[in-house]
Design a protein around this motif. Sequence first.
Motif, PDB file in Angstrom:
ATOM      1  N   GLU A   1       0.823  -1.205   0.000  1.00  0.00           N
ATOM      2  CA  GLU A   1       0.000   0.000   0.000  1.00  0.00           C
ATOM      3  C   GLU A   1       0.861   1.261   0.000  1.00  0.00           C
ATOM      4  N   GLU A   2       1.936   1.256   0.789  1.00  0.00           N
ATOM      5  CA  GLU A   2       2.846   2.404   0.806  1.00  0.00           C
ATOM      6  C   GLU A   2       3.480   2.610  -0.568  1.00  0.00           C
ATOM      7  N   GLY A   3       3.851   1.529  -1.217  1.00  0.00           N
ATOM      8  CA  GLY A   3       4.432   1.612  -2.549  1.00  0.00           C
ATOM      9  C   GLY A   3       3.456   2.182  -3.569  1.00  0.00           C
ATOM     10  N   LYS A   4       2.202   1.761  -3.473  1.00  0.00           N
ATOM     11  CA  LYS A   4       1.173   2.276  -4.381  1.00  0.00           C
ATOM     12  C   LYS A   4       0.961   3.772  -4.169  1.00  0.00           C
ATOM     13  N   LYS A   5       0.944   4.199  -2.909  1.00  0.00           N
ATOM     14  CA  LYS A   5       0.773   5.625  -2.603  1.00  0.00           C
ATOM     15  C   LYS A   5       1.949   6.430  -3.146  1.00  0.00           C
ATOM     16  N   ALA A   6       3.150   5.916  -2.967  1.00  0.00           N
ATOM     17  CA  ALA A   6       4.342   6.614  -3.456  1.00  0.00           C
ATOM     18  C   ALA A   6       4.318   6.720  -4.976  1.00  0.00           C
ATOM     19  N   ARG A   7       3.879   5.668  -5.641  1.00  0.00           N
ATOM     20  CA  ARG A   7       3.798   5.676  -7.101  1.00  0.00           C
ATOM     21  C   ARG A   7       2.779   6.725  -7.569  1.00  0.00           C
ATOM     22  N   ARG A   8       1.635   6.774  -6.895  1.00  0.00           N
ATOM     23  CA  ARG A   8       0.618   7.766  -7.271  1.00  0.00           C
ATOM     24  C   ARG A   8       1.142   9.184  -7.079  1.00  0.00           C
ATOM     25  N   ARG A   9       1.851   9.420  -5.986  1.00  0.00           N
ATOM     26  CA  ARG A   9       2.429  10.756  -5.742  1.00  0.00           C
ATOM     27  C   ARG A   9       3.448  11.108  -6.820  1.00  0.00           C
ATOM     28  N   ALA A  10       4.290  10.147  -7.192  1.00  0.00           N
ATOM     29  CA  ALA A  10       5.324  10.389  -8.205  1.00  0.00           C
ATOM     30  C   ALA A  10       4.700  10.628  -9.579  1.00  0.00           C
ATOM     31  N   GLU A  11       3.640   9.928  -9.895  1.00  0.00           N
ATOM     32  CA  GLU A  11       2.994  10.102 -11.188  1.00  0.00           C
ATOM     33  C   GLU A  11       2.245  11.423 -11.255  1.00  0.00           C
TER      34      GLU A  11
END
Length: 51
Positions: A39-49
């Motif tokens: 979940e943390e990885g998904k959130k980080a990916r969304r922020r980066a995108e």
Amino acid sequence: MTVQEAGRKGGMKTAETHGREFYEKIGQKGGQKVKELIEEGKKARRRAEGR
């Protein structure tokens, strides 16, 4: 004694002293941690995108 043999010996002793419930409990904790990390990885990916 090889590292593999020592690990097996330690694992067998842990199984004898702690039993099945111990492994179930640590397995659940590990699974929960993996879920949190995903979940943390998904959130980080969304922020980066979003940038």
